[in-house]
Design an enzyme around this catalytic site. Structure first.
Site: not given
Ligand code: FNR
Length: 383
Positions: A25, A107, A128, A130, A156, A165, A252, A276, A279
């Site tokens: 995940y 989050s 954060q 949503y 976000t 995914r 964001k 993100h 993702r």
């Molecule tokens: C996220 N990200 C994310 N962003 C957000 O705004 N709310 C969220 O709930 C989540 N959830 C989330 C879960 C997981 C497992 C990951 C890996 C990422 C995105 C996160 O805030 C961020 O933008 C990225 O993780 C940055 O990339 P790196 O540092 O993981 O490479």
């Protein structure tokens, strides 16, 4: 306990200790994962300029974010289900960040609630949001964040529709997770990880469950959340949320200079250049590649931060050299949390700070706030 010297060591330990479906995940991107991969490989293409015979006394990694001095240019990004990676994971991460002197972002899709974290974090954190279709929920959660004294709202914008995914679908990662035979066998091989974590009431999304009519357990939550991400989120709604919140606002998920101009016009205090973590839109450019165009467009109006792909202090240095005022890390702190709990988040921060300090010094820079384009060599085809 293996010797931890870099973020990859934490990742390997996390992988060893965590059920595959939760590791996957975290460690996955959408569709072909091209953008997820390029977030890190593009950092490697930027090279650092070694300088010598410079005064390297009085070094400091400190910078400011939203006017507050922080220990280094790194904040913890919002990561959904953090409490699934380690019991009370959000509280552990918030405490590690507070002790280190960097911001923590909670989050909307966290396991611990705003109130849980506020009760245990010694300093204010960021929340954060949503945007959901249920306006009562959005109104109420903004008020809850205000009541908990959250010091910034991170809105976000890049997830009004969910990226897919493959690994999550194949692993049966649902809420609650599907206990298929392969999942159960895999969990049984992770002695540090208890099956009980899936069943206790604490393992639920406490920002939502119990706060929305008809959502009393994980199954209700999944149904609600799947219908709730609001495809009607537009700049008018962003303005309304800005006015309702009234405090510091960070937007964001900006990945385009035209959107960055809109975000600046809305009056955001800061924005995060982010895809993100790869993702969402597979095929989008890496965040580090897009960053300079956004700094050029709005850097004199708002603070510009970046995330997606940071796995070292060298990456932080490169992000600042490319124009970011600060950065966020997502997976780098989750690896630490899943590997060693709160101590692992602290370890991730220590590793990155030490790498940043040494790399800055070898580039001939004393202070993180002085990092500039002078410190990097960027490939011609990069922008
Ligand atoms: C996220 N990200 C994310 N962003 C957000 O705004 N709310 C969220 O709930 C989540 N959830 C989330 C879960 C997981 C497992 C990951 C890996 C990422 C995105 C996160 O805030 C961020 O933008 C990225 O993780 C940055 O990339 P790196 O540092 O993981 O490479």
């Amino acid at each position: 306990m293996p010797v931890i010297t870099c973020i990859d060591d934490l990742k390997q330990l996390y992988k060893k200790r965590t059920p595959k479906m939760f590791y996957d995940y975290c460690e996955s991107g959408s569709y072909t994962e091209q953008t997820f991969r390029e977030n890190t490989t593009d950092f490697a293409k930027i090279r650092l300029r070694q300088r010598v015979a410079r005064d390297l006394t009085g070094r400091s990694t400190a910078v400011s974010m939203l006017g507050n001095q922080i220990t280094m240019p790194v904040a913890l990004a919002p990561v959904g289900s953090t409490g699934m990676q380690s019991p009370d994971g959000e509280i552990k991460a918030a405490r590690a960040a507070a002790a280190f002197g960097v911001p923590f972002t909670l989050s909307t899709m966290s396991i611990c609630s705003i109130e849980d974290v506020a009760a245990h974090s010694p300093t204010p954190f960021w929340f954060q949001l949503y945007v959901m279709k249920d306006e009562d929920f959005v109104d109420a959660i903004i008020e809850r964040a205000r009541a908990a004294k959250c010091s910034a709202l991170v809105l976000t914008l890049d997830l009004q529709i969910l990226g897919q995914r493959h690994k999550d679908l194949k692993n049966g990662l649902t809420s609650p997770p599907k206990l298929t035979l392969p999942n159960m066998i895999n969990m049984a091989t992770k002695p540090q990880w208890s099956m009980g974590m899936l069943q206790t009431p604490r393992r639920t999304f406490r920002n939502i469950v119990g706060h929305v009519k008809g959502v009393t357990d994980l199954a209700d939550l999944t149904k609600w959340a799947n219908e709730q991400f609001d495809p009607m989120l537009d700049w008018g709604k962003v303005r309304r949320i800005r006015d309702q919140w009234g405090g510091k606002l960070i937007l964001k998920g900006i990945l385009d200079a035209d959107d960055a101009r809109m975000a600046a016009d809305v009056g955001a205090d800061a924005m995060v250049v982010s895809n993100h973590g790869g993702r969402q839109l597979d095929g989008a450019l890496s965040a580090i590649r897009v960053l300079p165009s956004i700094v050029k467009a709005v850097g004199d109006q708002t603070e510009v931060y970046m995330d997606s792909g940071i796995r070292s202090g060298q990456d932080v240095l490169k992000a600042l050299a490319m124009g970011a005022k600060s950065t966020f890390i997502g997976r780098s702190f989750i690896y630490g949390l899943g590997a060693m709990g709160q101590a692992g988040v602290t370890k991730a921060l220590e590793v990155i700070q030490k790498e940043l300090d040494i790399s800055m010094a070898l580039c001939g820079v004393q202070k993180a706030a002085q990092i500039s384009r002078e410190q990097v060599l960027v490939p011609k085809d990069f922008e």
